[in-house]
Structure formats: C-alpha cells, structure tokens
Write an enzyme that holds these catalytic residues in place. Structure first.
Site, PDB file in Angstrom:
ATOM      1  CB  VAL A 195      -1.137   7.135   0.060  1.00  0.00           C
ATOM      2  CG1 VAL A 195      -1.479   7.415   1.518  1.00  0.00           C
ATOM      3  CG2 VAL A 195      -1.840   8.141  -0.839  1.00  0.00           C
ATOM      4  CB  CYS A 196       1.221   5.777   3.889  1.00  0.00           C
ATOM      5  SG  CYS A 196       1.682   5.441   5.598  1.00  0.00           S
ATOM      6  CB  SER A 197       5.198   2.885   4.056  1.00  0.00           C
ATOM      7  OG  SER A 197       4.125   1.980   4.177  1.00  0.00           O
ATOM      8  N   GLY A 221       1.554  11.846   2.100  1.00  0.00           N
ATOM      9  CA  GLY A 221       2.116  11.490   3.396  1.00  0.00           C
ATOM     10  C   GLY A 221       1.359  10.327   4.011  1.00  0.00           C
TER      11      GLY A 221
END
Length: 220
Positions: free
Chosen positions: A93-95, A143
C-alpha cells in the site's frame, strides 16, 4: 506484514483490520523492539525476519516517511526478495510498492503507489497505474494510505470469496463519505495540491535518491 522505522500507521492498520479477522498476521522486523510509525505511535513486532515462516500466503509492505531509508537497507531488500519468491501474493500500500520495486519484485508488473510518487515506479521496471487498487497476477498494490482498506477487501475476496469481503466491510462499517472532495489531485483545488507537494518535496527528493541508489546496488 513488514514494519520499518517511520512507516505509516494507517497503511498497515487498514489492511490488518480487514485481513486479521480471517487469519494470522505476522508483524515483522529485524528485532522484537517496538517500531515507531511516522505519526508517532509504535507497533510491537510479533516475529523477526529470522523467525518469519518461509512460505507466506501474503507478503505485505506499507509505505511511509521512512520508505527512502528502507530502500537503502540491504537486509530489508534481501528479506523481501527471499519471501516473495514463495509467497502466494506480493502486496503493498502507498509507497510500499517502491520498496517492492527496490527489491526487484515489480519489473514487468503494473502497480499503484501514493499519487505524489508515480514517477518513481517506472525506474524499477513497473508500469504505474493510478487506480485505488491494482491487481497484476499475484502482485496487488493499493494507492495512498486510505486505499489500504480497499486493498484489503480486494485481497480478502480473492482469498475467501466475495461474501467474506462484504461481511467484513459491513463489520468495519466501511462506508466512506468524506467531508471534502479533496482526496486526489484530480479533485483538490490547485492551491491545495501545491501546498501538499511543497510539504512532500524534501521527502520525495530523498525517495528519488534512494531509488537511484537501490538501482546502482542491484547492478553491482
């Protein structure tokens, strides 16, 4: 579920809230010492890298302000590459997807990340896709931050069926109705987008430097 200093708490707790109702989750770090998130609260690991089972259903990586430093940590990257080779699903998730990329795990795959970091994914041979959740074979990525719950439900539906995912969504009362239409740069006011980009500029530049360093390390 990987821990590392300055990970984002919601990146981890959103998916864990979904998946933890249906199976055992291992919270992994080099030691059993508390790992502090980028917003302050700490999480107690349940196992070290050495204690982690060899064969995992899911390998999961959160993002956070500590992503850049983690990308330059050979021990983390070796651990991810080792467990990913046998994991049923390799996820983020995310970075957190940038950490997977730095470990050589996204080449030729579509992936998502935080909206401010999409330019970094192609450096690792990934195709950046700006969607809430991206599924490409056994790579599933969410994202930024709050996408972790959506990610968890998509993954749970694959593991246990749609009824399990729908039941869990209702148990969590996940019915998002944000008070402002400002959750993506597509809908936020330009001045708000600029304000956030200014706040993230220093960290994003460090992520770029760490990505280049990770690429150099893999070529040597």
């Amino acid at each position: 579920m990987l821990l590392y200093p300055d990970f984002t708490l919601l990146d981890l707790s959103g998916p864990q809230a979904v998946l933890g109702l249906h199976g055992k989750t291992h919270l992994l770090w080099k030691t059993l010492d508390t790992v502090t998130s980028d917003s302050g609260p700490g999480i107690q690991p349940t196992a070290t890298f050495g204690d982690c089972p060899d064969d995992l259903d899911i390998l999961f990586v959160p993002g956070g302000m500590g992503t850049a430093r983690a990308m330059e940590d050979p021990e983390i990257l070796r651990f991810l590459a080792n467990r990913a080779a046998r994991a049923r699903y390799v996820t983020s998730v995310c970075s957190g997807s940038l950490l997977l990329g730095a470990a050589g795990l996204l080449r030729g795959y579509k992936a998502a990340t935080h909206w401010a970091l999409y330019d970094v994914l192609p450096m690792f041979g990934a195709e950046a896709v700006q969607e809430r959740v991206v599924v490409d074979r056994n790579r599933i990525s969410g994202g930024g931050v709050t996408a972790g719950i959506d990610f968890g439900l998509v993954l749970l539906a694959r593991l246990r069926g749609e009824d399990a995912a729908k039941t869990t969504q209702l148990m969590l009362e996940y019915d998002p109705q944000p008070p402002f239409d400002s959750g993506t740069p597509r809908t936020a006011e330009p001045r708000i987008v600029k304000l956030v980009m200014d706040l993230l500029e220093k960290d994003n530049q460090q992520v770029l430097r760490s990505a280049r360093e990770a690429l150099r390390a893999t070529r040597n």
